[in-house]
Design an enzyme around this catalytic site. Structure first.
Site, short mmCIF file in Angstrom:
data_model
loop_
_atom_site.label_atom_id
_atom_site.label_comp_id
_atom_site.label_asym_id
_atom_site.label_seq_id
_atom_site.Cartn_x
_atom_site.Cartn_y
_atom_site.Cartn_z
N LYS A 184 28.10 35.89 54.01
CA LYS A 184 27.48 36.58 52.16
C LYS A 184 26.41 35.57 51.99
CE LYS A 184 27.31 36.04 48.58
NZ LYS A 184 25.71 36.26 47.39
N CYS A 293 16.62 21.52 48.95
CA CYS A 293 17.43 20.87 48.32
C CYS A 293 17.57 19.02 48.78
CB CYS A 293 19.04 20.80 49.44
SG CYS A 293 18.65 20.68 50.51
P1 NAD Z 1 24.17 29.18 43.97
O1 NAD Z 1 24.79 28.00 44.67
O2 NAD Z 1 23.41 29.22 42.96
O3 NAD Z 1 24.48 29.76 44.74
C1 NAD Z 1 23.91 29.59 46.54
C2 NAD Z 1 25.91 30.37 47.36
O4 NAD Z 1 26.78 30.64 46.41
C3 NAD Z 1 24.71 32.69 47.16
O5 NAD Z 1 26.05 33.28 48.12
C4 NAD Z 1 25.23 32.89 45.54
O6 NAD Z 1 25.65 34.01 45.50
C5 NAD Z 1 26.79 32.64 45.90
N1 NAD Z 1 27.78 32.07 45.10
C6 NAD Z 1 27.35 32.18 44.02
N2 NAD Z 1 28.95 31.71 43.01
C7 NAD Z 1 29.43 32.28 43.79
C8 NAD Z 1 31.32 31.88 43.59
N3 NAD Z 1 31.88 32.06 42.58
N4 NAD Z 1 31.70 31.95 44.89
C9 NAD Z 1 31.31 32.31 45.77
N5 NAD Z 1 30.22 32.17 46.29
C10 NAD Z 1 28.93 32.50 44.87
O7 NAD Z 1 22.97 28.15 45.08
P2 NAD Z 1 21.27 28.89 44.97
O8 NAD Z 1 20.60 28.97 43.53
O9 NAD Z 1 21.55 29.89 45.93
O10 NAD Z 1 20.71 27.71 45.86
C11 NAD Z 1 19.85 26.49 45.55
C12 NAD Z 1 21.57 25.14 45.51
O11 NAD Z 1 21.45 25.04 46.80
C13 NAD Z 1 20.68 24.03 45.12
O12 NAD Z 1 21.33 23.71 44.36
C14 NAD Z 1 19.72 23.36 46.01
O13 NAD Z 1 19.84 22.19 46.31
C15 NAD Z 1 21.05 23.83 46.96
N6 NAD Z 1 21.04 23.32 48.87
C16 NAD Z 1 21.62 22.87 49.13
C17 NAD Z 1 21.28 22.61 50.74
C18 NAD Z 1 21.60 21.39 51.03
O14 NAD Z 1 21.44 20.97 52.78
N7 NAD Z 1 22.32 20.81 51.47
C19 NAD Z 1 19.91 23.30 51.35
C20 NAD Z 1 19.63 23.88 50.77
C21 NAD Z 1 20.17 24.39 48.98
#
Ligand code: NAD
Length: 501
Positions: A184, A293
């Site tokens: 997803k 991130c």
């Molecule tokens: P997000 O948590 O809003 O969304 C990430 C994914 O989760 C999306 O596909 C979203 O649709 C899905 N999602 C949201 N709510 C959900 C739920 N209730 N159930 C299942 N799936 C759900 O994050 P974002 O805004 O897309 O990404 C930015 C974040 O990602 C930042 O916090 C960043 O630090 C983190 N990130 C971490 C890494 C790492 O390797 N640690 C790498 C890249 C980004």
């Protein structure tokens, strides 16, 4: 999608289920825009629980199919290698497509696409080296051995900031050990993941080995996490969402790998090469418009070099060229969508109200193209209690603070809920080792920043995650260990009430 648009009908992207483009059960699509211009790019299928059911069924059928289940490990490696080759062949299209979707610089995407095939080659090389052990238990008439088995259907949920790379970190090891996958992707970046799934089939993987359901987190994402057939969830995204996903997985006793947020310190000592350190600070927070991130968003500079570092970083920040991410001269593209730009703006306003001083930047911009840009921003007069220093902004905003001693900066750097990465700039070898040991973060970079390799494991400490991605350790995340005991003795069982060894 708008019902009375005067624009030509944009492309409609379908789910990819069982090797086929599959329209959404609900018949509805959502709009995806180019953040550099605000223009509508395409409509993507709005997935729900029915679509997830179909994808899970396709993935389970592929998992149980002897053509996949019984494929030799060597052959699985061949398929991964072919997939890497296909990605290399399609690199320019993939780079452009992702750049249009999330606003990342095309030249950065070209760089990512150069290394992306190497992730598949790395796991191709590992595929036929996954093996168990023979355990020398104390009973010599018993053969006890272990084997690593695939888990089943793995769910992969990914964010928008580096969709291809972050999805690859999950599917390459998952496939190498014989799982099948339902992805997803982020609702902001569906296009390249759908194309990747097509290439998976083109490489020769059976239909259903990799499926993609596009849509929103609360709908498709939640349905995937809650699906009873899921064997594991691998998630990259925010700490808030990760926490909910971890709880759901734990309640059903399935594993989760979580790569979450960060607020990484980038520390410049008085003995550092300050010119290099300034470049490292700029790379850490302004590359990818700070939407990584691992962004080095908290900069600590020893008081003896604080002014010089500030001057160098601020001067470079002022000269950063904002513009079209497809233009090779551009250094800073847009934030990935309007709400993200607004979030960054509201954090900088919050910083001002908390007493921070904006040395440069501090305003939204349309980049001259009508897009969602924010100026590279340097905040000073900040301290560890301010929300701009504690919370992840995920934008081009650096908070720069002075420090006086190594002990003090270790305490300040570790005073955070996160523990993803840390940078250290020093020419003192002993100090480099001391800092690597004392900093609470899964990745430590000394005199460099943002370095990554499929060979090098990474793990978030504290609220930055659970589990390992990359390197050989990842194999454990996608397999389960079985212990097999075979009695080779022909002696009668002596005492059925005593445990055997
Ligand atoms: P997000 O948590 O809003 O969304 C990430 C994914 O989760 C999306 O596909 C979203 O649709 C899905 N999602 C949201 N709510 C959900 C739920 N209730 N159930 C299942 N799936 C759900 O994050 P974002 O805004 O897309 O990404 C930015 C974040 O990602 C930042 O916090 C960043 O630090 C983190 N990130 C971490 C890494 C790492 O390797 N640690 C790498 C890249 C980004």
């Amino acid at each position: 999608m708008p019902e009375h648009s005067t624009q030509p009908e944009p492309a409609r992207l379908q789910h990819f289920i069982g090797g086929q483009a599959t329209p959404p059960a609900s018949g509805t699509y959502f709009a995806s825009t180019n953040p550099a211009t605000g223009e509508l790019l395409y409509g993507a299928a709005r997935g729900d629980a029915t679509d997830i059911d179909a994808a899970m069924a396709a993935a389970r059928a592929a998992f149980d199919d002897p053509r996949w289940r019984d494929l030799s490990q060597t052959r699985r490696g061949h398929l991964l290698r072919r997939l890497g080759d296909l990605i290399a062949d399609n690199a320019e299209d993939l780079a452009r497509s992702e750049s249009r979707d999330n606003g990342k610089l095309l030249r950065e995407m070209r760089g990512q696409l150069t290394s992306l095939p190497e992730y598949y080659y790395y796991y191709a090389g590992l595929a036929d080296k996954i093996q168990g052990d023979v355990i020398p238990t104390s009973d010599r008439t018993v053969l006890n051995y272990t084997c690593r088995e695939p888990l089943g259907v793995v769910g992969a949920i990914t964010p928008w900031n580096s969709p291809l790379t972050l999805t690859t970190s999950k599917i390459a090891p998952a496939l190498a050990v014989g799982n099948t996958v339902v992805i997803k992707p982020s609702e902001y970046t569906s296009a390249t993941i759908l194309r990747l799934a097509e290439l998976v089939v083109e490489a020769g993987f059976p239909p259903g080995a990799v499926n993609v359901v596009t849509g929103f987190g609360a709908e498709a994402g939640q349905a995937l996490v809650d699906h009873p057939g899921l064997a594991k969830i691998s998630f990259t995204g925010s700490t808030a969402t990760g926490s909910r996903i971890a709880a759901a997985a734990a309640s059903r006793f399935i594993g989760s790998t979580l790569e979450l947020g960060g607020k990484s310190p980038n520390i410049v000592f008085g003995d550092a090469n300050v010119a290099n350190a300034a470049m490292g600070v700029v790379a850490g927070i302004f590359a990818a418009a700070g939407q990584t991130c691992i962004a080095g968003s908290r900069v600590f500079a020893h008081r003896s070099v604080y002014d010089e570092l500030l001057e160098r970083v601020t001067e470079r920040a002022r000269s950063i060229r904002i513009g079209d991410p497809l233009d090779d001269a551009t250094e800073l593209g847009p934030l990935a969508f309007e709400a993200q730009r607004d979030k960054v703006a509201s954090y900088v306003d919050l910083g001002r109200s908390e007493g921070a001083r904006v040395l440069t930047g501090g305003s939204p911009s349309d980049g001259g193209l009508g897009g969602y840009y924010y100026e590279p921003t340097v905040l000073v007069d900040v301290h560890n209690e301010m929300r701009v220093v504690r919370e992840e902004i995920f934008g081009p905003v650096a908070a720069i603070m002075p420090f006086d001693s190594e002990d003090e900066v270790v305490r300040l750097a570790n005073d955070t809920e996160y523990g993803l990465a840390a940078g250290v700039w020093t020419t003192d070898l002993s100090r480099a080792h001391r800092m690597a040991s004392r900093l609470e973060a899964g990745t430590i970079w000394v005199n460099t920043y943002r370095a990554m390799s499929p060979m090098s494991p990474r793990q978030g400490f504290k609220s930055s995650g659970v589990g390992v991605e990359h390197g050989t350790e990842t194999i454990k995340e996608y397999t389960r260990l079985k212990s097999v005991w075979i009695n080779t003795s022909e002696e009668p069982v002596a005492d059925p009430f005593v445990m055997r060894s």
